[in-house]
Scaffold this motif. Sequence first.
Motif, PDB file in Angstrom:
ATOM      1  N   PRO A 288      18.952  -9.310 -10.177  1.00  0.00           N
ATOM      2  CA  PRO A 288      17.902  -8.765 -11.050  1.00  0.00           C
ATOM      3  C   PRO A 288      16.564  -9.471 -10.894  1.00  0.00           C
ATOM      4  O   PRO A 288      15.512  -8.843 -11.026  1.00  0.00           O
ATOM      5  CB  PRO A 288      18.475  -8.970 -12.464  1.00  0.00           C
ATOM      6  N   VAL A 289      16.592 -10.774 -10.591  1.00  0.00           N
ATOM      7  CA  VAL A 289      15.343 -11.509 -10.374  1.00  0.00           C
ATOM      8  C   VAL A 289      14.640 -11.005  -9.120  1.00  0.00           C
ATOM      9  O   VAL A 289      13.426 -10.764  -9.111  1.00  0.00           O
ATOM     10  CB  VAL A 289      15.618 -13.029 -10.262  1.00  0.00           C
ATOM     11  N   LEU A 290      15.404 -10.820  -8.043  1.00  0.00           N
ATOM     12  CA  LEU A 290      14.817 -10.345  -6.789  1.00  0.00           C
ATOM     13  C   LEU A 290      14.299  -8.914  -6.928  1.00  0.00           C
ATOM     14  O   LEU A 290      13.222  -8.583  -6.410  1.00  0.00           O
ATOM     15  CB  LEU A 290      15.850 -10.423  -5.662  1.00  0.00           C
ATOM     16  N   LEU A 291      15.035  -8.074  -7.650  1.00  0.00           N
ATOM     17  CA  LEU A 291      14.600  -6.685  -7.834  1.00  0.00           C
ATOM     18  C   LEU A 291      13.300  -6.610  -8.622  1.00  0.00           C
ATOM     19  O   LEU A 291      12.375  -5.872  -8.254  1.00  0.00           O
ATOM     20  CB  LEU A 291      15.701  -5.883  -8.535  1.00  0.00           C
ATOM     21  N   THR A 292      13.233  -7.356  -9.726  1.00  0.00           N
ATOM     22  CA  THR A 292      11.998  -7.344 -10.516  1.00  0.00           C
ATOM     23  C   THR A 292      10.834  -7.922  -9.724  1.00  0.00           C
ATOM     24  O   THR A 292       9.701  -7.458  -9.840  1.00  0.00           O
ATOM     25  CB  THR A 292      12.172  -8.144 -11.823  1.00  0.00           C
ATOM     26  N   SER A 293      11.098  -8.930  -8.893  1.00  0.00           N
ATOM     27  CA  SER A 293      10.042  -9.518  -8.067  1.00  0.00           C
ATOM     28  C   SER A 293       9.520  -8.503  -7.054  1.00  0.00           C
ATOM     29  O   SER A 293       8.302  -8.407  -6.824  1.00  0.00           O
ATOM     30  CB  SER A 293      10.560 -10.758  -7.341  1.00  0.00           C
ATOM     31  N   LEU A 294      10.428  -7.730  -6.454  1.00  0.00           N
ATOM     32  CA  LEU A 294      10.012  -6.717  -5.490  1.00  0.00           C
ATOM     33  C   LEU A 294       9.217  -5.595  -6.164  1.00  0.00           C
ATOM     34  O   LEU A 294       8.189  -5.146  -5.646  1.00  0.00           O
ATOM     35  CB  LEU A 294      11.237  -6.134  -4.784  1.00  0.00           C
ATOM     36  N   ILE A 295       9.700  -5.160  -7.329  1.00  0.00           N
ATOM     37  CA  ILE A 295       8.971  -4.117  -8.066  1.00  0.00           C
ATOM     38  C   ILE A 295       7.604  -4.631  -8.492  1.00  0.00           C
ATOM     39  O   ILE A 295       6.591  -3.916  -8.386  1.00  0.00           O
ATOM     40  CB  ILE A 295       9.785  -3.645  -9.286  1.00  0.00           C
ATOM     41  N   ASN A 296       7.553  -5.875  -8.972  1.00  0.00           N
ATOM     42  CA  ASN A 296       6.273  -6.475  -9.336  1.00  0.00           C
ATOM     43  C   ASN A 296       5.327  -6.509  -8.143  1.00  0.00           C
ATOM     44  O   ASN A 296       4.120  -6.290  -8.278  1.00  0.00           O
ATOM     45  CB  ASN A 296       6.483  -7.894  -9.860  1.00  0.00           C
ATOM     46  N   PHE A 297       5.874  -6.811  -6.972  1.00  0.00           N
ATOM     47  CA  PHE A 297       5.040  -6.876  -5.767  1.00  0.00           C
ATOM     48  C   PHE A 297       4.457  -5.502  -5.436  1.00  0.00           C
ATOM     49  O   PHE A 297       3.266  -5.384  -5.097  1.00  0.00           O
ATOM     50  CB  PHE A 297       5.876  -7.386  -4.595  1.00  0.00           C
ATOM     51  N   LEU A 298       5.273  -4.438  -5.567  1.00  0.00           N
ATOM     52  CA  LEU A 298       4.781  -3.089  -5.307  1.00  0.00           C
ATOM     53  C   LEU A 298       3.706  -2.691  -6.316  1.00  0.00           C
ATOM     54  O   LEU A 298       2.674  -2.100  -5.957  1.00  0.00           O
ATOM     55  CB  LEU A 298       5.950  -2.099  -5.350  1.00  0.00           C
ATOM     56  N   ILE A 299       3.941  -3.022  -7.598  1.00  0.00           N
ATOM     57  CA  ILE A 299       2.943  -2.739  -8.633  1.00  0.00           C
ATOM     58  C   ILE A 299       1.673  -3.533  -8.352  1.00  0.00           C
ATOM     59  O   ILE A 299       0.551  -3.026  -8.500  1.00  0.00           O
ATOM     60  CB  ILE A 299       3.502  -3.069 -10.030  1.00  0.00           C
ATOM     61  N   PHE A 300       1.843  -4.779  -7.942  1.00  0.00           N
ATOM     62  CA  PHE A 300       0.717  -5.647  -7.617  1.00  0.00           C
ATOM     63  C   PHE A 300      -0.140  -5.028  -6.517  1.00  0.00           C
ATOM     64  O   PHE A 300      -1.373  -4.980  -6.616  1.00  0.00           O
ATOM     65  CB  PHE A 300       1.260  -7.012  -7.180  1.00  0.00           C
ATOM     66  N   MET A 301       0.496  -4.529  -5.455  1.00  0.00           N
ATOM     67  CA  MET A 301      -0.244  -3.920  -4.348  1.00  0.00           C
ATOM     68  C   MET A 301      -0.966  -2.655  -4.810  1.00  0.00           C
ATOM     69  O   MET A 301      -2.120  -2.403  -4.415  1.00  0.00           O
ATOM     70  CB  MET A 301       0.717  -3.598  -3.198  1.00  0.00           C
ATOM     71  N   LYS A 302      -0.304  -1.851  -5.654  1.00  0.00           N
ATOM     72  CA  LYS A 302      -0.924  -0.636  -6.157  1.00  0.00           C
ATOM     73  C   LYS A 302      -2.142  -0.953  -7.007  1.00  0.00           C
ATOM     74  O   LYS A 302      -3.220  -0.337  -6.840  1.00  0.00           O
ATOM     75  CB  LYS A 302       0.108   0.151  -6.974  1.00  0.00           C
ATOM     76  N   ILE A 303      -2.024  -1.900  -7.909  1.00  0.00           N
ATOM     77  CA  ILE A 303      -3.146  -2.284  -8.774  1.00  0.00           C
ATOM     78  C   ILE A 303      -4.267  -2.889  -7.947  1.00  0.00           C
ATOM     79  O   ILE A 303      -5.447  -2.639  -8.200  1.00  0.00           O
ATOM     80  CB  ILE A 303      -2.662  -3.268  -9.861  1.00  0.00           C
ATOM     81  N   LEU A 304      -3.905  -3.670  -6.942  1.00  0.00           N
ATOM     82  CA  LEU A 304      -4.914  -4.280  -6.081  1.00  0.00           C
ATOM     83  C   LEU A 304      -5.718  -3.214  -5.343  1.00  0.00           C
ATOM     84  O   LEU A 304      -6.940  -3.345  -5.179  1.00  0.00           O
ATOM     85  CB  LEU A 304      -4.239  -5.226  -5.081  1.00  0.00           C
ATOM     86  N   MET A 305      -5.043  -2.147  -4.929  1.00  0.00           N
ATOM     87  CA  MET A 305      -5.736  -1.043  -4.250  1.00  0.00           C
ATOM     88  C   MET A 305      -6.697  -0.350  -5.213  1.00  0.00           C
ATOM     89  O   MET A 305      -7.818   0.020  -4.828  1.00  0.00           O
ATOM     90  CB  MET A 305      -4.717  -0.047  -3.707  1.00  0.00           C
ATOM     91  N   VAL A 306      -6.280  -0.187  -6.465  1.00  0.00           N
ATOM     92  CA  VAL A 306      -7.156   0.437  -7.466  1.00  0.00           C
ATOM     93  C   VAL A 306      -8.382  -0.427  -7.715  1.00  0.00           C
ATOM     94  O   VAL A 306      -9.525   0.064  -7.737  1.00  0.00           O
ATOM     95  CB  VAL A 306      -6.390   0.686  -8.777  1.00  0.00           C
ATOM     96  N   ILE A 307      -8.154  -1.732  -7.895  1.00  0.00           N
ATOM     97  CA  ILE A 307      -9.271  -2.657  -8.117  1.00  0.00           C
ATOM     98  C   ILE A 307     -10.198  -2.659  -6.913  1.00  0.00           C
ATOM     99  O   ILE A 307     -11.429  -2.653  -7.047  1.00  0.00           O
ATOM    100  CB  ILE A 307      -8.742  -4.075  -8.397  1.00  0.00           C
ATOM    101  N   PHE A 308      -9.615  -2.654  -5.713  1.00  0.00           N
ATOM    102  CA  PHE A 308     -10.390  -2.655  -4.475  1.00  0.00           C
ATOM    103  C   PHE A 308     -11.301  -1.435  -4.408  1.00  0.00           C
ATOM    104  O   PHE A 308     -12.497  -1.542  -4.109  1.00  0.00           O
ATOM    105  CB  PHE A 308      -9.442  -2.681  -3.281  1.00  0.00           C
ATOM    106  N   LYS A 310     -12.349   0.528  -6.893  1.00  0.00           N
ATOM    107  CA  LYS A 310     -13.353   0.528  -7.961  1.00  0.00           C
ATOM    108  C   LYS A 310     -14.477  -0.458  -7.656  1.00  0.00           C
ATOM    109  O   LYS A 310     -15.654  -0.149  -7.851  1.00  0.00           O
ATOM    110  CB  LYS A 310     -12.695   0.195  -9.293  1.00  0.00           C
ATOM    111  N   LEU A 311     -14.118  -1.635  -7.184  1.00  0.00           N
ATOM    112  CA  LEU A 311     -15.141  -2.627  -6.867  1.00  0.00           C
ATOM    113  C   LEU A 311     -16.001  -2.176  -5.695  1.00  0.00           C
ATOM    114  O   LEU A 311     -17.221  -2.376  -5.680  1.00  0.00           O
ATOM    115  CB  LEU A 311     -14.478  -3.972  -6.547  1.00  0.00           C
ATOM    116  N   ARG A 312     -15.375  -1.557  -4.709  1.00  0.00           N
ATOM    117  CA  ARG A 312     -16.117  -1.103  -3.542  1.00  0.00           C
ATOM    118  C   ARG A 312     -17.089   0.017  -3.909  1.00  0.00           C
ATOM    119  O   ARG A 312     -18.220   0.076  -3.402  1.00  0.00           O
ATOM    120  CB  ARG A 312     -15.147  -0.626  -2.474  1.00  0.00           C
ATOM    121  N   ALA A 313     -16.638   0.898  -4.817  1.00  0.00           N
ATOM    122  CA  ALA A 313     -17.492   2.014  -5.216  1.00  0.00           C
ATOM    123  C   ALA A 313     -18.700   1.551  -6.021  1.00  0.00           C
ATOM    124  O   ALA A 313     -19.786   2.113  -5.918  1.00  0.00           O
ATOM    125  CB  ALA A 313     -16.678   3.009  -6.035  1.00  0.00           C
ATOM    126  N   SER A 314     -18.512   0.508  -6.822  1.00  0.00           N
ATOM    127  CA  SER A 314     -19.598   0.044  -7.698  1.00  0.00           C
ATOM    128  C   SER A 314     -20.441  -1.065  -7.096  1.00  0.00           C
ATOM    129  O   SER A 314     -21.416  -1.497  -7.693  1.00  0.00           O
ATOM    130  CB  SER A 314     -19.019  -0.425  -9.036  1.00  0.00           C
TER     131      SER A 314
END
Length: 408
Positions: A288-308, A310-314
């Motif tokens: 369960p620790v490894l699964l949550t870490s992997l899911i967190n990593f995918l969410i992290f990459m998705k959020i990073l793309m959104v931030i990227f 938005k910052l690039r546009a502004s």
Amino acid sequence: MVTGKVLEETYLKWLQYKENCVKMIGNEPLPQGLFCNRTFDRYACWPDTPAGFMVNISCPFYLPWYDKVSQGVVQRRCGSDGLWERDNDGQVWRDISQCQEEKEVTSQELWLKQLMENFRMLYTVGYSLSLFTLIMALIILLSFRKLHCTRNYIHANLFLSFILRAVAVIIKDTMLEQHWGREIVKQTDVSEMLSHKAALGCRIAQIMMQYCVLANHYWFFGQAIYLYSVLIASVFTDSSKYLLYIYLGWGTPLLFLVPWVVVKLLKENNECWAANENMSYWWILRLPVLLTSLINFLIFMKILMVIFSKLRASNQSQYPDYKLRLAKATLTLIPLFGIHEVIFIFATDEHATGILRYIKVFFTLFISSFQGFLVAVLYCFAHKEVQEELKRKLRSWRTEREIVCCGQ
């Protein structure tokens, strides 16, 4: 300090060796003439020996390193008066040089022990520092009404999970030290050390620590879901959904902890449950620790793309500035999601050997112990909303003091 498993196995073999010796002492017929009496000196079993003779006995089989010294012997000399010879200190003389562990192996074990002691000192300092800063951060978030919101409630629960994890680790280490670290002076010390009653306390501490570690990871998961909901999905963000985060963070770990406790009781009910003889049981907690870490990593990459985006546009006209802001956002998100877990996700305990294992242990202990401190700083003390509230409260206190002083 030897490990509990080695100590337990050695003690059981020693009891068997002693039992065999007692049978020999009671059953062997007495020889003729002058001789030194058969005896058990708690190290080796000595037969009747004619006066003036040296007796050679095979190295005791209960020694942990017996495979390396099985051809060696331990020696005693029977004096001409029929008494065992003594050394200058008045103790019965014996030569155990052939049954001692090799110095090279001993030096390696001492080096490894010192390394682990340094690691332990490192993470003790880390958890202690994290504990102090997290308690302060939790008090701040709960004390100021303007900071009360779903986001900060989730932060507060994450802080609390870190606090409980730090306390559980410190208590677990204390229990292990009390259980295995005391000096062995007499046989009853070993019996008490290996008793079920003595092991019960450190097993409970081990269970609490594993629960707190799981809860800590699932509150990381809750943080990731909340941030993803706010920035992307717009679900689970209102206050009515806060109870779901409570179930996720504090309830989900029990789904994995209870089966692990049952398996330990039935299959590996040894020592303080600190060792994992069958690593497949350990996967009940690790998966369960490894699964949550992997899911967190995918969410992290998705959020990073959104931030990227938005910052690039502004910030098209300020390219270097937006890169710095993106880097800051990235470094801020990493400890929030526990992304460091992904670094060694495939370097499992079964496959990590040699220098890789020590590197993994160092980084895991270092990051895990100081992570609470980093989270408390980034999401409380360095947060503008918290700083403004603290400044407002400080100004209010100063104003009240001035009024009191002027009134007097």
